[in-house]
Write a protein that holds these residues in place. Structure first.
Motif, PDB file in Angstrom:
ATOM      1  N   LEU A  45       0.731  -0.941  -0.101  1.00  0.00           N
ATOM      2  CA  LEU A  45      -0.131  -0.103  -0.144  1.00  0.00           C
ATOM      3  C   LEU A  45       0.795   1.377  -0.093  1.00  0.00           C
ATOM      4  CD1 LEU A  45      -3.227   0.941   0.366  1.00  0.00           C
ATOM      5  CD2 LEU A  45      -2.433   1.225   2.744  1.00  0.00           C
ATOM      6  N   VAL A  46       0.780   2.142  -1.102  1.00  0.00           N
ATOM      7  CA  VAL A  46       1.646   3.352  -1.172  1.00  0.00           C
ATOM      8  C   VAL A  46       0.627   4.305  -0.633  1.00  0.00           C
ATOM      9  CG1 VAL A  46       2.405   5.122  -2.778  1.00  0.00           C
ATOM     10  CG2 VAL A  46       2.903   2.741  -3.011  1.00  0.00           C
ATOM     11  N   THR A  47       0.797   5.049   0.537  1.00  0.00           N
ATOM     12  CA  THR A  47       0.079   6.310   0.950  1.00  0.00           C
ATOM     13  C   THR A  47       0.772   7.718   0.790  1.00  0.00           C
ATOM     14  OG1 THR A  47       1.222   5.874   3.228  1.00  0.00           O
ATOM     15  CG2 THR A  47      -1.009   4.852   2.865  1.00  0.00           C
ATOM     16  N   VAL A  48      -0.456   8.485   0.486  1.00  0.00           N
ATOM     17  CA  VAL A  48       0.039   9.809   0.046  1.00  0.00           C
ATOM     18  C   VAL A  48      -0.914  10.767   0.631  1.00  0.00           C
ATOM     19  CG1 VAL A  48       1.218   9.180  -2.252  1.00  0.00           C
ATOM     20  CG2 VAL A  48      -1.196   9.783  -2.087  1.00  0.00           C
ATOM     21  N   PRO A  49      -0.463  12.080   0.824  1.00  0.00           N
ATOM     22  CA  PRO A  49      -1.468  13.096   0.977  1.00  0.00           C
ATOM     23  C   PRO A  49      -2.635  13.091   0.201  1.00  0.00           C
ATOM     24  CG  PRO A  49       0.843  14.097   1.178  1.00  0.00           C
ATOM     25  CD  PRO A  49       0.978  12.546   0.406  1.00  0.00           C
ATOM     26  N   ALA A  50      -3.808  13.273   0.677  1.00  0.00           N
ATOM     27  CA  ALA A  50      -4.803  13.305   0.104  1.00  0.00           C
ATOM     28  C   ALA A  50      -5.102  14.054  -1.150  1.00  0.00           C
ATOM     29  CB  ALA A  50      -6.378  13.502   0.884  1.00  0.00           C
ATOM     30  N   ARG A  51      -4.523  15.468  -1.205  1.00  0.00           N
ATOM     31  CA  ARG A  51      -4.452  16.360  -2.228  1.00  0.00           C
ATOM     32  C   ARG A  51      -3.632  15.829  -3.355  1.00  0.00           C
ATOM     33  NH1 ARG A  51      -2.318  22.330  -2.345  1.00  0.00           N
ATOM     34  NH2 ARG A  51      -3.223  23.220  -4.509  1.00  0.00           N
ATOM     35  N   GLN A  52      -2.461  15.368  -3.190  1.00  0.00           N
ATOM     36  CA  GLN A  52      -1.757  14.630  -4.213  1.00  0.00           C
ATOM     37  C   GLN A  52      -2.362  13.489  -4.748  1.00  0.00           C
ATOM     38  OE1 GLN A  52       2.160  13.607  -2.907  1.00  0.00           O
ATOM     39  NE2 GLN A  52       3.042  13.492  -5.039  1.00  0.00           N
ATOM     40  N   GLY A  53      -2.952  12.676  -3.737  1.00  0.00           N
ATOM     41  CA  GLY A  53      -3.342  11.349  -4.203  1.00  0.00           C
ATOM     42  C   GLY A  53      -4.531  11.477  -5.114  1.00  0.00           C
TER      43      GLY A  53
END
Length: 156
Positions: A45-53
């Motif tokens: 699972l790659v997690t990123v900040p919502a805006r970038q995601g």
């Protein structure tokens, strides 16, 4: 094809899976039965900040490359399911990649339960183009998303 509102996002509802055939879940629901659900495949699972995601999801949807995507309860982060083993070499700044373990083998619904506690589907498996997002394609989309956000922020 019709436009529907889903969790605050506008999406196009086509009634067919990306493979060109009606999804098993839709067909089963129309016929009054439950679609069979396989156990969630192993994944990282790659997690990123919502805006970038969210920017990356839009980019990947335009290019037919998005796999299942999770959101956390507070919608602060998004998680992209990627093939197992991706975590071993993931090094994209501003993101993290962790191994997950699939849960359950018979979930009883048309949509498998997310593989991580406290999350929900932004892009459920039956709405995705693949079982997992290609890490190389995801890396490029996250880079493009970061550059887009940076350009927008400079203009404000």
């Amino acid at each position: 094809m019709r436009r529907v509102q889903e969790e605050g996002f506008s999406v196009w509802e086509t009634g067919v899976s990306r493979g060109g055939k009606e999804s098993a879940g839709r067909a089963a629901g129309r016929e009054g039965r439950t679609a069979p659900v396989a156990a969630a495949p192993p994944c990282d699972l790659v997690t990123v900040p919502a805006r970038q995601g969210l920017e990356a999801v839009d980019i990947l949807r335009l290019r037919d490359g998005v796999g299942p995507v999770l959101h956390d309860g507070a919608c602060d982060t998004l998680g992209f399911l990627v093939p197992p083993g991706t975590a071993d070499g993931w090094d994209v700044p501003g993101s993290a990649c962790t191994q997950t373990s699939p849960r359950g083998s018979s979930l009883g619904g048309a949509v498998p339960e997310p593989p991580v506690q406290g999350t929900g589907w932004l892009v459920p498996p039956e709405g995705a183009y693949a079982d997992a997002t290609d890490p190389v394609v995801l890396r490029a989309a996250l880079g493009e998303a970061a550059r887009t956000i940076e350009a927008v922020d400079r203009c404000q």
